[in-house]
Design a protein around this motif. Sequence first.
Motif, PDB file in Angstrom:
ATOM      1  N   ALA A 159      36.857  51.833  47.072  1.00 15.85           N
ATOM      2  CA  ALA A 159      37.322  53.199  46.880  1.00 15.85           C
ATOM      3  C   ALA A 159      38.763  53.240  46.385  1.00 15.85           C
ATOM      4  CB  ALA A 159      37.207  53.981  48.178  1.00 15.85           C
ATOM      5  N   ARG A 160      39.521  52.198  46.612  1.00 13.43           N
ATOM      6  CA  ARG A 160      40.913  52.189  46.208  1.00 13.43           C
ATOM      7  C   ARG A 160      41.142  51.449  44.893  1.00 13.43           C
ATOM      8  NH1 ARG A 160      42.522  52.012  52.103  1.00 13.43           N
ATOM      9  NH2 ARG A 160      43.233  54.116  52.439  1.00 13.43           N
ATOM     10  N   ALA A 161      40.105  51.306  44.092  1.00  9.36           N
ATOM     11  CA  ALA A 161      40.249  50.678  42.783  1.00  9.36           C
ATOM     12  C   ALA A 161      40.535  51.780  41.763  1.00  9.36           C
ATOM     13  CB  ALA A 161      38.993  49.915  42.408  1.00  9.36           C
ATOM     14  N   LEU A 162      41.471  51.526  40.870  1.00 10.05           N
ATOM     15  CA  LEU A 162      41.820  52.461  39.813  1.00 10.05           C
ATOM     16  C   LEU A 162      41.557  51.763  38.493  1.00 10.05           C
ATOM     17  CD1 LEU A 162      43.097  55.157  38.904  1.00 10.05           C
ATOM     18  CD2 LEU A 162      45.318  53.999  39.000  1.00 10.05           C
ATOM     19  N   SER A 163      40.649  52.320  37.709  1.00  7.10           N
ATOM     20  CA  SER A 163      40.277  51.729  36.430  1.00  7.10           C
ATOM     21  C   SER A 163      41.036  52.425  35.309  1.00  7.10           C
ATOM     22  CB  SER A 163      38.767  51.872  36.226  1.00  7.10           C
ATOM     23  OG  SER A 163      38.413  51.376  34.958  1.00  7.10           O
ATOM     24  N   VAL A 164      41.816  51.651  34.559  1.00  3.11           N
ATOM     25  CA  VAL A 164      42.656  52.187  33.477  1.00  3.11           C
ATOM     26  C   VAL A 164      42.241  51.539  32.171  1.00  3.11           C
ATOM     27  CG1 VAL A 164      45.018  52.429  32.612  1.00  3.11           C
ATOM     28  CG2 VAL A 164      44.584  52.491  35.074  1.00  3.11           C
ATOM     29  N   SER A 165      42.035  52.364  31.153  1.00  2.00           N
ATOM     30  CA  SER A 165      41.728  51.877  29.810  1.00  2.00           C
ATOM     31  C   SER A 165      42.857  52.319  28.888  1.00  2.00           C
ATOM     32  CB  SER A 165      40.399  52.464  29.329  1.00  2.00           C
ATOM     33  OG  SER A 165      40.207  52.169  27.962  1.00  2.00           O
ATOM     34  N   LEU A 166      43.323  51.407  28.040  1.00  2.00           N
ATOM     35  CA  LEU A 166      44.400  51.760  27.139  1.00  2.00           C
ATOM     36  C   LEU A 166      44.323  50.930  25.861  1.00  2.00           C
ATOM     37  CD1 LEU A 166      47.634  50.018  28.178  1.00  2.00           C
ATOM     38  CD2 LEU A 166      45.684  49.970  29.687  1.00  2.00           C
ATOM     39  N   LEU A 167      45.074  51.346  24.880  1.00  2.00           N
ATOM     40  CA  LEU A 167      45.163  50.599  23.637  1.00  2.00           C
ATOM     41  C   LEU A 167      45.857  49.270  23.915  1.00  2.00           C
ATOM     42  CD1 LEU A 167      46.332  53.492  21.303  1.00  2.00           C
ATOM     43  CD2 LEU A 167      44.079  52.415  21.311  1.00  2.00           C
ATOM     44  N   PRO A 168      45.487  48.201  23.216  1.00  2.00           N
ATOM     45  CA  PRO A 168      46.127  46.904  23.463  1.00  2.00           C
ATOM     46  C   PRO A 168      47.650  46.948  23.317  1.00  2.00           C
ATOM     47  CG  PRO A 168      44.187  46.628  22.088  1.00  2.00           C
ATOM     48  CD  PRO A 168      44.399  48.104  22.242  1.00  2.00           C
ATOM     49  N   SER A 183      56.296  46.868  39.470  1.00  2.00           N
ATOM     50  CA  SER A 183      56.832  47.889  40.374  1.00  2.00           C
ATOM     51  C   SER A 183      55.703  48.762  40.940  1.00  2.00           C
ATOM     52  CB  SER A 183      57.889  48.745  39.679  1.00  2.00           C
ATOM     53  OG  SER A 183      57.324  49.448  38.597  1.00  2.00           O
ATOM     54  N   PHE A 184      54.676  49.067  40.129  1.00  2.00           N
ATOM     55  CA  PHE A 184      53.550  49.856  40.631  1.00  2.00           C
ATOM     56  C   PHE A 184      52.833  49.115  41.756  1.00  2.00           C
ATOM     57  CE2 PHE A 184      49.060  50.933  40.764  1.00  2.00           C
ATOM     58  CZ  PHE A 184      49.110  52.305  40.900  1.00  2.00           C
ATOM     59  N   MET A 185      52.568  47.834  41.545  1.00  2.00           N
ATOM     60  CA  MET A 185      51.837  47.058  42.547  1.00  2.00           C
ATOM     61  C   MET A 185      52.671  46.852  43.806  1.00  2.00           C
ATOM     62  SD  MET A 185      49.786  44.515  40.042  1.00  2.00           S
ATOM     63  CE  MET A 185      48.463  44.068  41.151  1.00  2.00           C
ATOM     64  N   THR A 186      53.978  46.784  43.667  1.00  2.00           N
ATOM     65  CA  THR A 186      54.855  46.664  44.832  1.00  2.00           C
ATOM     66  C   THR A 186      54.853  47.960  45.637  1.00  2.00           C
ATOM     67  OG1 THR A 186      56.260  45.106  43.654  1.00  2.00           O
ATOM     68  CG2 THR A 186      57.233  46.196  45.574  1.00  2.00           C
ATOM     69  N   GLU A 187      54.889  49.097  44.935  1.00  2.00           N
ATOM     70  CA  GLU A 187      54.923  50.399  45.608  1.00  2.00           C
ATOM     71  C   GLU A 187      53.557  50.808  46.161  1.00  2.00           C
ATOM     72  OE1 GLU A 187      56.783  53.513  43.321  1.00  2.00           O
ATOM     73  OE2 GLU A 187      58.233  52.088  42.503  1.00  2.00           O
ATOM     74  N   HIS A 188      52.465  50.303  45.572  1.00  2.00           N
ATOM     75  CA  HIS A 188      51.119  50.699  45.971  1.00  2.00           C
ATOM     76  C   HIS A 188      50.218  49.477  46.154  1.00  2.00           C
ATOM     77  CE1 HIS A 188      52.267  54.796  44.900  1.00  2.00           C
ATOM     78  NE2 HIS A 188      52.735  54.316  43.773  1.00  2.00           N
ATOM     79  N   ARG A 210      43.852  48.652  44.075  1.00  2.24           N
ATOM     80  CA  ARG A 210      43.454  47.556  43.195  1.00  2.24           C
ATOM     81  C   ARG A 210      43.332  48.143  41.797  1.00  2.24           C
ATOM     82  NH1 ARG A 210      38.315  45.909  41.989  1.00  2.24           N
ATOM     83  NH2 ARG A 210      37.554  47.167  43.692  1.00  2.24           N
ATOM     84  N   LEU A 211      44.073  47.583  40.859  1.00  2.00           N
ATOM     85  CA  LEU A 211      44.115  48.092  39.500  1.00  2.00           C
ATOM     86  C   LEU A 211      43.212  47.268  38.602  1.00  2.00           C
ATOM     87  CD1 LEU A 211      45.663  50.336  38.029  1.00  2.00           C
ATOM     88  CD2 LEU A 211      47.392  48.667  37.444  1.00  2.00           C
ATOM     89  N   GLU A 212      42.346  47.934  37.849  1.00  2.00           N
ATOM     90  CA  GLU A 212      41.483  47.281  36.871  1.00  2.00           C
ATOM     91  C   GLU A 212      41.892  47.807  35.500  1.00  2.00           C
ATOM     92  OE1 GLU A 212      37.572  48.409  38.104  1.00  2.00           O
ATOM     93  OE2 GLU A 212      37.625  47.115  39.863  1.00  2.00           O
ATOM     94  N   VAL A 213      42.454  46.941  34.667  1.00  2.00           N
ATOM     95  CA  VAL A 213      42.970  47.349  33.369  1.00  2.00           C
ATOM     96  C   VAL A 213      42.083  46.760  32.279  1.00  2.00           C
ATOM     97  CG1 VAL A 213      44.957  47.271  31.809  1.00  2.00           C
ATOM     98  CG2 VAL A 213      45.320  47.411  34.273  1.00  2.00           C
ATOM     99  N   SER A 214      41.704  47.604  31.319  1.00  2.00           N
ATOM    100  CA  SER A 214      40.956  47.121  30.153  1.00  2.00           C
ATOM    101  C   SER A 214      41.577  47.719  28.903  1.00  2.00           C
ATOM    102  CB  SER A 214      39.476  47.509  30.251  1.00  2.00           C
ATOM    103  OG  SER A 214      39.335  48.916  30.248  1.00  2.00           O
ATOM    104  N   SER A 215      41.508  46.986  27.817  1.00  4.95           N
ATOM    105  CA  SER A 215      42.067  47.510  26.567  1.00  4.95           C
ATOM    106  C   SER A 215      40.955  47.656  25.544  1.00  4.95           C
ATOM    107  CB  SER A 215      43.164  46.596  26.056  1.00  4.95           C
ATOM    108  OG  SER A 215      42.649  45.332  25.735  1.00  4.95           O
ATOM    109  N   SER A 216      41.082  48.699  24.712  1.00  3.53           N
ATOM    110  CA  SER A 216      40.072  48.985  23.702  1.00  3.53           C
ATOM    111  C   SER A 216      40.677  49.863  22.629  1.00  3.53           C
ATOM    112  CB  SER A 216      38.891  49.698  24.346  1.00  3.53           C
ATOM    113  OG  SER A 216      37.991  50.141  23.357  1.00  3.53           O
TER     114      SER A 216
END
Length: 172
Positions: free
Chosen positions: A91-100, A113-118, A122-128
Motif C-alpha cells: 500500500a505504501r508503494a508509489l509508482s512514478v512514470s517520467l521521461l528519461p 532527500s525524498f527517500m530520507t524524508e519518507h 517504496r518508490l517504483e520509477v519507470s521511464s517512457s
Amino acid sequence: MKRRLPPLLALRAFEAAGRLMSFSKAADELNVTQGAISRQIKLLEDFLRAPLFRRLTRQVELTPFGQNYLQAATAALNQIERATVQSLQEARALSVSLLPTLGALWLMQRLTSFMTEHPQIRLEVSSSLEPANFKRDGIDVALRVGKVRPSRQTSSPSSTDKSIPCRMCASP
C-alpha cells in the motif's frame, strides 16, 4: 457458513501469556492489567472447553492441550502479521512514470532527500517516451513536459493536448 473462531482478544492474550509464560509479562506487553489477561484466558478456556494453563503459586504452566493450542495460535498470528506487513508495504508503494531526460536531470537529484524524508514509501520509477496509461500500467504519478503526441495508446484526441504546470520546479 458462520466461522467458529475464538474471541480474538482472548487468543492474543493467551499467545502472549503462553509465549512469555507469565500473565504479568503478557499484561505489560499488551498494556492491560494482569486481571484482564486472566479474564481473557478464562474466556478462551470456556470457549474451548479445556484448560490451557495450570495456575501454580507464583507461575503458570501450559497444559498439554495448551502447548498444542499455543503452537497453532502462534502460527496463525504469525501468518496474520506477515500478511499485514506485506499489505502495508504494498500500500505504501508509489509508482512514478517520467521521461528519461526528466529522470536523469531532475528526479535523480531529488531521490536521496525524498527517500530520507519518507523511508516508509517504496518508490517504483519507470521511464517512457509514450503517454502514461494509468489504468493499464498501474501508475500513480506521471511526469511529462510539453504536449502529448497522439499514439496508438491514446483513447481520445482531447486527451492529447493537456499540459499541467509543474509546481515542484516552478516551470510549466
